[in-house]
Motif scaffolding. Structure first.
Motif, mmCIF file in Angstrom:
data_model
loop_
_atom_site.group_PDB
_atom_site.id
_atom_site.type_symbol
_atom_site.label_atom_id
_atom_site.label_comp_id
_atom_site.label_asym_id
_atom_site.label_seq_id
_atom_site.Cartn_x
_atom_site.Cartn_y
_atom_site.Cartn_z
ATOM 1 N N ALA A 1 0.832 -1.212 0.000
ATOM 2 C CA ALA A 1 0.000 0.000 0.000
ATOM 3 C C ALA A 1 0.861 1.254 0.000
ATOM 4 O O ALA A 1 0.540 2.247 -0.665
ATOM 5 C CB ALA A 1 -0.937 0.006 1.210
ATOM 6 N N LEU B 1 -14.011 7.681 1.707
ATOM 7 C CA LEU B 1 -14.692 6.807 2.671
ATOM 8 C C LEU B 1 -16.145 7.212 2.873
ATOM 9 O O LEU B 1 -16.731 6.938 3.930
ATOM 10 C CB LEU B 1 -13.958 6.771 4.018
ATOM 11 C CG LEU B 1 -12.472 6.398 3.982
ATOM 12 C CD1 LEU B 1 -11.933 6.269 5.400
ATOM 13 C CD2 LEU B 1 -12.202 5.138 3.205
ATOM 14 N N ASP C 1 -6.708 2.558 11.541
ATOM 15 C CA ASP C 1 -7.046 1.942 10.250
ATOM 16 C C ASP C 1 -7.732 2.940 9.325
ATOM 17 O O ASP C 1 -7.381 3.062 8.148
ATOM 18 C CB ASP C 1 -7.968 0.738 10.463
ATOM 19 C CG ASP C 1 -7.260 -0.452 11.083
ATOM 20 O OD1 ASP C 1 -6.012 -0.456 11.102
ATOM 21 O OD2 ASP C 1 -7.956 -1.368 11.548
ATOM 22 N N TYR D 1 -6.633 4.306 5.571
ATOM 23 C CA TYR D 1 -7.447 4.211 4.357
ATOM 24 C C TYR D 1 -7.642 5.593 3.716
ATOM 25 O O TYR D 1 -7.572 5.740 2.495
ATOM 26 C CB TYR D 1 -8.829 3.620 4.656
ATOM 27 C CG TYR D 1 -8.855 2.344 5.446
ATOM 28 C CD1 TYR D 1 -7.840 1.395 5.336
ATOM 29 C CD2 TYR D 1 -9.908 2.063 6.324
ATOM 30 C CE1 TYR D 1 -7.867 0.231 6.074
ATOM 31 C CE2 TYR D 1 -9.952 0.894 7.055
ATOM 32 C CZ TYR D 1 -8.928 -0.022 6.932
ATOM 33 O OH TYR D 1 -8.972 -1.176 7.669
ATOM 34 N N ARG E 1 -4.541 6.847 1.943
ATOM 35 C CA ARG E 1 -4.370 6.167 0.654
ATOM 36 C C ARG E 1 -5.270 6.803 -0.404
ATOM 37 O O ARG E 1 -4.842 7.063 -1.532
ATOM 38 C CB ARG E 1 -4.693 4.688 0.802
ATOM 39 C CG ARG E 1 -4.723 3.902 -0.509
ATOM 40 C CD ARG E 1 -5.134 2.454 -0.246
ATOM 41 N NE ARG E 1 -5.266 1.712 -1.484
ATOM 42 C CZ ARG E 1 -6.370 1.670 -2.231
ATOM 43 N NH1 ARG E 1 -7.442 2.367 -1.843
ATOM 44 N NH2 ARG E 1 -6.423 0.964 -3.345
ATOM 45 N N ASP E 2 -6.525 7.064 -0.039
ATOM 46 C CA ASP E 2 -7.453 7.647 -0.993
ATOM 47 C C ASP E 2 -7.026 9.058 -1.376
ATOM 48 O O ASP E 2 -7.169 9.464 -2.533
ATOM 49 C CB ASP E 2 -8.860 7.672 -0.396
ATOM 50 C CG ASP E 2 -9.923 7.995 -1.429
ATOM 51 O OD1 ASP E 2 -10.333 7.082 -2.159
ATOM 52 O OD2 ASP E 2 -10.330 9.163 -1.513
ATOM 53 N N GLN F 1 -2.588 2.427 4.397
ATOM 54 C CA GLN F 1 -2.911 1.008 4.298
ATOM 55 C C GLN F 1 -4.156 0.800 3.458
ATOM 56 O O GLN F 1 -4.963 1.712 3.268
ATOM 57 C CB GLN F 1 -3.088 0.379 5.671
ATOM 58 C CG GLN F 1 -4.187 0.951 6.523
ATOM 59 C CD GLN F 1 -4.310 0.189 7.838
ATOM 60 O OE1 GLN F 1 -4.530 -1.013 7.850
ATOM 61 N NE2 GLN F 1 -4.151 0.890 8.932
ATOM 62 N N ASP F 2 -4.277 -0.425 2.938
ATOM 63 C CA ASP F 2 -5.464 -0.833 2.200
ATOM 64 C C ASP F 2 -6.458 -1.453 3.160
ATOM 65 O O ASP F 2 -6.083 -2.068 4.161
ATOM 66 C CB ASP F 2 -5.112 -1.868 1.131
ATOM 67 C CG ASP F 2 -4.407 -1.250 -0.058
ATOM 68 O OD1 ASP F 2 -4.783 -0.128 -0.430
ATOM 69 O OD2 ASP F 2 -3.499 -1.894 -0.607
ATOM 70 N N LYS F 3 -7.728 -1.307 2.806
ATOM 71 C CA LYS F 3 -8.773 -1.975 3.574
ATOM 72 C C LYS F 3 -8.887 -3.396 3.041
ATOM 73 O O LYS F 3 -9.133 -3.595 1.853
ATOM 74 C CB LYS F 3 -10.101 -1.226 3.441
ATOM 75 C CG LYS F 3 -11.172 -1.699 4.401
ATOM 76 C CD LYS F 3 -12.374 -0.764 4.377
ATOM 77 C CE LYS F 3 -13.443 -1.193 5.355
ATOM 78 N NZ LYS F 3 -12.975 -1.183 6.752
ATOM 79 N N THR G 1 -13.481 -7.070 2.638
ATOM 80 C CA THR G 1 -13.605 -5.923 1.738
ATOM 81 C C THR G 1 -13.527 -6.416 0.302
ATOM 82 O O THR G 1 -12.568 -7.093 -0.073
ATOM 83 C CB THR G 1 -12.488 -4.901 1.985
ATOM 84 O OG1 THR G 1 -12.519 -4.490 3.350
ATOM 85 C CG2 THR G 1 -12.650 -3.678 1.093
ATOM 86 N N THR H 1 -13.450 -5.144 -3.515
ATOM 87 C CA THR H 1 -13.320 -4.038 -4.454
ATOM 88 C C THR H 1 -13.982 -4.420 -5.771
ATOM 89 O O THR H 1 -13.786 -5.521 -6.277
ATOM 90 C CB THR H 1 -11.846 -3.691 -4.684
ATOM 91 O OG1 THR H 1 -11.256 -3.305 -3.438
ATOM 92 C CG2 THR H 1 -11.697 -2.530 -5.659
ATOM 93 N N GLN I 1 -16.027 0.039 -2.729
ATOM 94 C CA GLN I 1 -15.749 -1.221 -2.045
ATOM 95 C C GLN I 1 -16.957 -1.623 -1.215
ATOM 96 O O GLN I 1 -17.603 -0.776 -0.588
ATOM 97 C CB GLN I 1 -14.518 -1.082 -1.139
ATOM 98 C CG GLN I 1 -13.228 -0.802 -1.898
ATOM 99 C CD GLN I 1 -12.054 -0.597 -0.971
ATOM 100 O OE1 GLN I 1 -12.125 0.184 -0.030
ATOM 101 N NE2 GLN I 1 -10.963 -1.304 -1.218
#
Length: 295
Positions: A81, A139, A188, A192, A195-196, A230-232, A253, A255, A263
């Protein structure tokens, strides 16, 4: 967010978490002004000149090659990630270039407008015993089924701007009571969101959300400053529900290949466990509530 600033701070924080002995370098005497690897040490590990690495860290690396980014990522021991995040920051898509639309998807798809396709909504509605919801960019919670509302809160009762996973975790006081390990959940969610943000630079709605969260939550400010990404994926969460008590649940999760910005998140309990019984009880209560509302 300014891409150069983000790249600089991301690389700086990744250097700070490594010591010379961690990567097989001698640690010479003398006090270090900052923790972690020096720029020249990282340049040595990555096989690039110090001047070039400094330009890269400052966002002045130009058209940096994949090979150089891979070498820097390997030297910093980045996770998958984090590697993706580095690439997004160092090699952003040119302005004016439309994102690639996968086969079968429309450039004016529901996902592009932050909406769930009707067929996907119908699918999660059929999952009567599985809490499921859909997140999009930033999110945002853009779709859900009835059991997800019963478990996590009534998303439909919230104004659209409050239907957001990060807002819920950091600014909704009920979240602290819901999640047994709120600190882990908060870390967490920030990973996320970071990352987005790297995938969609220049998003004014993202900037507004980060500003609101920073003003309203000192915990968010601290976690955001760490630049962790990090990725979910999948894992477990323990929730304390006001009606059915403690639930130990696993989450997955999924995708969507045609809509990579969306997701689907599902929760389930181990068959035969007390948590499975509690989830069934919650589903039954939700069904009865719905029946009373319709009657």
């Amino acid at each position: 967010m300014d891409r150069r600033t983000e790249l600089n701070e991301f690389l700086r924080t990744r250097r700070a978490r490594l010591r010379p002995q961690d990567v097989g370098l001698p640690e010479y005497g003398g006090r270090r002004r900052v923790p972690g690897l020096r720029r020249e040490e990282l340049a040595q590990l990555a096989g690039v000149s110090v001047a070039y690495y400094i330009r890269l860290e400052q966002g002045r690396g130009g058209n940096v090659s994949t090979a150089v980014l891979d070498a820097v990522a390997t030297a910093l021991r980045l996770t998958p990630a984090e590697r993706d995040h580095l690439t997004n920051l160092a090699r952003p898509a040119p302005r004016g270039v439309r994102p690639v639309v996968r086969a079968g998807a429309s450039p004016c798809s529901e996902a592009a407008r932050g909406r769930v396709r009707p067929a996907l909504q119908q699918l999660i509605d059929t999952m009567e015993n599985v809490p499921a919801y859909v997140i999009g960019r930033r999110l945002d919670i853009i779709g859900w089924n009835r059991l997800a509302c019963a478990l996590l809160g009534d998303f439909a009762a919230l104004p659209p701007e409050r239907r957001n996973l990060a807002w819920q975790v950091f600014l909704d006081p009920t979240a602290r009571a819901l999640y047994e390990d709120w600190d882990a959940k908060a870390a967490d969610v920030v990973g996320y969101l970071r990352r987005d943000a790297g995938r969609n630079p220049g998003d004014p709605a993202m900037a507004a959300l980060i500003g609101e969260l920073s003003l309203g939550s000192p915990e968010f400010r601290r976690l955001w400053a760490a630049h962790d990404v990090q990725d979910k994926g999948f894992g477990g969460k323990v929730l304390h529900h006001p009606l059915v008590g403690r639930l130990a649940l696993a989450y997955e999760t999924l995708t969507l290949p045609a809509d990579p910005d969306q997701q689907v998140i599902t929760y389930h309990a181990e068959p035969g466990s007390p948590s499975a019984a509690a989830l069934r009880l919650l589903a039954s209560r939700q069904e009865k509530t719905t029946e009373r509302t319709l009657s």
